[in-house]
Design a protein around this motif. Structure first.
Motif, PDB file in Angstrom:
ATOM      1  N   ARG A  40      -7.205 -33.629  12.979  1.00  0.00           N
ATOM      2  CA  ARG A  40      -7.235 -34.390  13.981  1.00  0.00           C
ATOM      3  C   ARG A  40      -8.361 -35.161  13.969  1.00  0.00           C
ATOM      4  O   ARG A  40      -8.277 -36.479  14.164  1.00  0.00           O
ATOM      5  CB  ARG A  40      -6.521 -33.367  14.796  1.00  0.00           C
ATOM      6  N   ILE A  41      -9.714 -34.860  13.395  1.00  0.00           N
ATOM      7  CA  ILE A  41     -10.781 -36.315  13.721  1.00  0.00           C
ATOM      8  C   ILE A  41     -10.405 -37.094  12.468  1.00  0.00           C
ATOM      9  O   ILE A  41     -10.865 -37.956  13.116  1.00  0.00           O
ATOM     10  CB  ILE A  41     -12.188 -34.855  13.346  1.00  0.00           C
ATOM     11  N   PHE A  42     -10.253 -36.444  11.834  1.00  0.00           N
ATOM     12  CA  PHE A  42     -10.179 -37.460  10.153  1.00  0.00           C
ATOM     13  C   PHE A  42      -9.209 -38.256  10.541  1.00  0.00           C
ATOM     14  O   PHE A  42      -9.366 -39.648  10.606  1.00  0.00           O
ATOM     15  CB  PHE A  42      -9.848 -37.216   8.481  1.00  0.00           C
ATOM     16  N   ALA A  43      -8.015 -37.920  11.030  1.00  0.00           N
ATOM     17  CA  ALA A  43      -6.848 -38.985  11.630  1.00  0.00           C
ATOM     18  C   ALA A  43      -7.196 -39.820  12.398  1.00  0.00           C
ATOM     19  O   ALA A  43      -7.462 -40.889  12.853  1.00  0.00           O
ATOM     20  CB  ALA A  43      -5.563 -37.830  11.990  1.00  0.00           C
ATOM     21  N   ALA A  44      -7.700 -39.696  13.879  1.00  0.00           N
ATOM     22  CA  ALA A  44      -8.255 -40.933  14.855  1.00  0.00           C
ATOM     23  C   ALA A  44      -9.089 -41.430  14.172  1.00  0.00           C
ATOM     24  O   ALA A  44      -9.228 -42.281  14.863  1.00  0.00           O
ATOM     25  CB  ALA A  44      -8.930 -39.358  16.123  1.00  0.00           C
ATOM     26  N   LYS A  45     -10.121 -41.094  12.958  1.00  0.00           N
ATOM     27  CA  LYS A  45     -11.359 -41.920  13.321  1.00  0.00           C
ATOM     28  C   LYS A  45     -10.595 -42.601  11.869  1.00  0.00           C
ATOM     29  O   LYS A  45     -11.418 -44.059  11.613  1.00  0.00           O
ATOM     30  CB  LYS A  45     -12.178 -41.153  13.041  1.00  0.00           C
ATOM     31  N   GLU A  46      -9.645 -42.464  11.137  1.00  0.00           N
ATOM     32  CA  GLU A  46      -9.662 -43.260  10.437  1.00  0.00           C
ATOM     33  C   GLU A  46     -10.889 -43.421   9.230  1.00  0.00           C
ATOM     34  O   GLU A  46     -10.845 -44.384   8.353  1.00  0.00           O
ATOM     35  CB  GLU A  46      -8.639 -44.598  10.305  1.00  0.00           C
ATOM     36  N   ARG A  47     -10.722 -41.881   9.007  1.00  0.00           N
ATOM     37  CA  ARG A  47     -12.109 -41.742   8.368  1.00  0.00           C
ATOM     38  C   ARG A  47     -12.047 -41.100   7.064  1.00  0.00           C
ATOM     39  O   ARG A  47     -10.641 -39.937   7.073  1.00  0.00           O
ATOM     40  CB  ARG A  47     -13.142 -40.440   8.956  1.00  0.00           C
ATOM     41  N   PRO A  48     -11.827 -41.410   5.654  1.00  0.00           N
ATOM     42  CA  PRO A  48     -11.893 -40.717   4.460  1.00  0.00           C
ATOM     43  C   PRO A  48     -11.637 -39.415   3.878  1.00  0.00           C
ATOM     44  O   PRO A  48     -12.768 -38.661   5.049  1.00  0.00           O
ATOM     45  CB  PRO A  48     -12.559 -41.345   3.248  1.00  0.00           C
ATOM     46  N   SER A  49     -11.019 -38.635   3.630  1.00  0.00           N
ATOM     47  CA  SER A  49     -11.294 -37.227   4.222  1.00  0.00           C
ATOM     48  C   SER A  49     -12.376 -36.519   3.340  1.00  0.00           C
ATOM     49  O   SER A  49     -12.825 -35.416   2.788  1.00  0.00           O
ATOM     50  CB  SER A  49      -9.729 -36.367   3.795  1.00  0.00           C
ATOM     51  N   ASP A  50     -12.906 -37.735   2.054  1.00  0.00           N
ATOM     52  CA  ASP A  50     -13.987 -36.479   1.410  1.00  0.00           C
ATOM     53  C   ASP A  50     -15.364 -37.015   2.527  1.00  0.00           C
ATOM     54  O   ASP A  50     -16.557 -37.409   1.322  1.00  0.00           O
ATOM     55  CB  ASP A  50     -13.933 -37.268  -0.181  1.00  0.00           C
ATOM     56  N   ASP A  51     -15.520 -37.434   3.344  1.00  0.00           N
ATOM     57  CA  ASP A  51     -16.606 -37.736   3.868  1.00  0.00           C
ATOM     58  C   ASP A  51     -17.108 -36.721   5.458  1.00  0.00           C
ATOM     59  O   ASP A  51     -16.400 -36.453   5.753  1.00  0.00           O
ATOM     60  CB  ASP A  51     -16.032 -38.767   4.557  1.00  0.00           C
ATOM     61  N   PRO A  52     -17.430 -35.350   5.357  1.00  0.00           N
ATOM     62  CA  PRO A  52     -17.897 -34.275   5.614  1.00  0.00           C
ATOM     63  C   PRO A  52     -18.633 -34.739   6.963  1.00  0.00           C
ATOM     64  O   PRO A  52     -19.297 -35.134   6.306  1.00  0.00           O
ATOM     65  CB  PRO A  52     -19.145 -34.070   4.853  1.00  0.00           C
TER      66      PRO A  52
ATOM     67  N   THR B 173     -15.748 -29.819   5.565  1.00  0.00           N
ATOM     68  CA  THR B 173     -17.035 -30.447   4.407  1.00  0.00           C
ATOM     69  C   THR B 173     -16.715 -31.304   3.910  1.00  0.00           C
ATOM     70  O   THR B 173     -17.569 -31.706   1.963  1.00  0.00           O
ATOM     71  CB  THR B 173     -17.606 -29.031   3.944  1.00  0.00           C
ATOM     72  N   GLY B 174     -15.301 -32.117   3.397  1.00  0.00           N
ATOM     73  CA  GLY B 174     -14.884 -32.777   3.218  1.00  0.00           C
ATOM     74  C   GLY B 174     -14.904 -32.414   1.381  1.00  0.00           C
ATOM     75  O   GLY B 174     -14.986 -33.126   0.548  1.00  0.00           O
ATOM     76  N   GLY B 175     -14.691 -31.065   1.383  1.00  0.00           N
ATOM     77  CA  GLY B 175     -14.324 -30.278   0.039  1.00  0.00           C
ATOM     78  C   GLY B 175     -15.823 -30.090  -0.868  1.00  0.00           C
ATOM     79  O   GLY B 175     -15.351 -29.376  -2.045  1.00  0.00           O
ATOM     80  N   LEU B 176     -17.090 -30.392  -0.329  1.00  0.00           N
ATOM     81  CA  LEU B 176     -18.188 -30.185  -0.739  1.00  0.00           C
ATOM     82  C   LEU B 176     -18.306 -28.655  -0.676  1.00  0.00           C
ATOM     83  O   LEU B 176     -17.746 -28.167   0.143  1.00  0.00           O
ATOM     84  CB  LEU B 176     -19.392 -30.355  -0.520  1.00  0.00           C
ATOM     85  N   GLU B 177     -19.282 -28.078  -2.028  1.00  0.00           N
ATOM     86  CA  GLU B 177     -19.202 -26.374  -1.397  1.00  0.00           C
ATOM     87  C   GLU B 177     -20.864 -26.535  -0.617  1.00  0.00           C
ATOM     88  O   GLU B 177     -21.191 -25.631  -0.361  1.00  0.00           O
ATOM     89  CB  GLU B 177     -19.237 -25.666  -2.646  1.00  0.00           C
ATOM     90  N   THR B 178     -21.477 -27.438   0.522  1.00  0.00           N
ATOM     91  CA  THR B 178     -21.857 -27.498   1.154  1.00  0.00           C
ATOM     92  C   THR B 178     -21.851 -27.577   2.484  1.00  0.00           C
ATOM     93  O   THR B 178     -20.173 -28.003   2.759  1.00  0.00           O
ATOM     94  CB  THR B 178     -23.076 -28.212   0.376  1.00  0.00           C
ATOM     95  N   VAL B 179     -22.317 -26.989   3.695  1.00  0.00           N
ATOM     96  CA  VAL B 179     -22.413 -27.395   4.908  1.00  0.00           C
ATOM     97  C   VAL B 179     -23.421 -28.504   5.469  1.00  0.00           C
ATOM     98  O   VAL B 179     -24.583 -27.915   4.955  1.00  0.00           O
ATOM     99  CB  VAL B 179     -21.660 -26.426   5.962  1.00  0.00           C
ATOM    100  N   ALA B 180     -23.376 -29.685   6.397  1.00  0.00           N
ATOM    101  CA  ALA B 180     -24.247 -30.211   7.168  1.00  0.00           C
ATOM    102  C   ALA B 180     -23.890 -29.190   8.512  1.00  0.00           C
ATOM    103  O   ALA B 180     -22.743 -29.117   9.248  1.00  0.00           O
ATOM    104  CB  ALA B 180     -24.193 -31.146   7.258  1.00  0.00           C
ATOM    105  N   VAL B 181     -24.991 -28.506   8.885  1.00  0.00           N
ATOM    106  CA  VAL B 181     -25.256 -28.164  10.598  1.00  0.00           C
ATOM    107  C   VAL B 181     -26.726 -28.939  11.150  1.00  0.00           C
ATOM    108  O   VAL B 181     -27.414 -28.928  10.587  1.00  0.00           O
ATOM    109  CB  VAL B 181     -25.926 -26.592  10.767  1.00  0.00           C
TER     110      VAL B 181
END
Ligand code: AMP
Ligand code: MG
Length: 330
Positions: free
Chosen positions: A48-60, A109-117
């Motif tokens: 829902r975050i991606f939809a509300a912002k209209e943010r590309p789904s690969d942007d973590p 994580t936008g499809g990545l194997e890493t996570v930003a915290v």
């Protein structure tokens, strides 16, 4: 959907936490900018975050925690150096990129194997995460590509009707986003300059690399560092110090409406000239930057002229945002 704006008191935070737990969206203040939050471990909520912002789904998304110890629940392993940094800079505007634990959905994580915290320093953010009982994924609460919101009003400008609750905690302190540091490389690499400066990181890490804007391969590791970002509607021109007024005059002569971000009193006056006088110290400049860009947009200027600031300390993050917001570099 109706968006409720609530003064961020105890009652409001409790209500907002219920919304997060139910998979909804809450915009809330952090010390950097306002975030658009959802349960970071709930795939549908994160979508829902991606939809509300209209943010590309690969942007973590950055996942926010209330206590340092929660880091080990989100990362597969936490190197000693990451703990050292967390102890030194958290709560605060430093985001650490680590290997993703399996429980963190790939949507987050936008499809990545890493996570930003990161652990934010704002008490409203801390209380919200604590009351929600889950880590909160939250990018900046603006429509994709727009300047980040530093006041609740900015969130409404971009997201009214797209989020359940906006918690109003007044203007944010830092005004620019967190520094994103990739800990999966040795030496660690700054993917995005931000509230914690390179100089501060060097003092702890010794060796630290920075992502050069021209390094396209490295940039893929951090999709949010793509250009044209943080941008006002008006065209933004970045000039050398001392050159803004002459340039402004030439556009005024052509009949354009001109916005000026200037660290001194302007020598020009014109009904089509709108000036935002910026502080000379970098910290206050950073705090004001996004609001100043939004205010000039509200004056419906055709272009905004900004003079470069020195690229040291917070000046690096300021220049990074100005370059990305600019469609033309002079
Ligand atoms: P925002 O929260 O909108 O300021 O954007 C978050 C930014 O953090 C993203 O656009 C990325 O540049 C960066 N980021 C988040 N997660 C990762 C990750 N796993 N790896 C690298 N960069 C990340
Ligand atoms: Mg953002």
């Amino acid at each position: 959907m109706r968006t409720e704006v609530l003064l961020a008191d105890e009652v409001a935070v409790t209500k907002a936490a219920q919304v997060i737990r139910a998979g909804g969206l809450v915009a809330f203040p952090t010390e950097t900018v306002y975030g658009l939050g959802a349960d970071g471990l709930n795939e549908r909520a994160a979508r829902r975050i991606f939809a509300a912002k209209e943010r590309p789904s690969d942007d973590p998304l950055i996942v926010h925690i209330a206590h340092l110890q929660e880091l080990s629940q989100l990362a597969r392993s936490v190197p000693e150096l990451a703990w050292d940094l967390a102890k030194r800079f958290w709560p605060g505007p430093l985001t650490l990129v680590l290997e993703r634990a399996a429980r963190v959905p790939k949507v987050t994580t936008g499809g990545l194997e890493t996570v930003a915290v990161r652990a934010p320093a704002h008490t409203v953010a801390q209380k919200l995460i604590h009351a929600s009982g889950c880590p909160i994924a939250a990018p900046s609460a603006n429509r994709f590509g727009r300047p980040s919101p530093t006041r609740a009003e900015h969130v409404l400008e971009d997201l009214d009707g797209r989020v359940e609750i906006v918690l109003d905690g007044g203007p944010t302190l830092v005004g620019l986003e967190s520094t994103v540091l990739d800990m999966t490389q040795n030496p660690p690499m700054v993917l995005r300059p931000g509230g914690i400066t390179l100089e501060e990181l060097q003092a702890v890490l010794g060796d630290v690399r920075t992502l050069e804007p021209t390094d396209r391969k490295a940039a893929q590791r951090s999709p949010g560092t793509r250009s044209r970002h943080y941008a006002p509607r008006a065209k933004l021109l970045l000039t050398e110090p001392g050159e803004a007024e002459a340039l402004a005059q030439s556009f005024l002569d052509q009949g354009e409406r001109v916005g000026l971000l200037l660290q001194r009193r302007p020598s020009l006056a014109d009904s089509r000239l709108h000036v935002q006088q910026m502080p000379t110290d970098l910290k206050s400049y950073a705090q004001r930057l996004f609001a100043a860009l939004r205010e000039l947009d509200a004056q419906r200027v055709d272009l905004i002229i900004v003079e470069s600031v020195e690229e040291r300390e917070l000046g690096r993050a300021i220049m990074d945002r100005l370059r990305r917001a600019g469609s033309l570099l002079l």
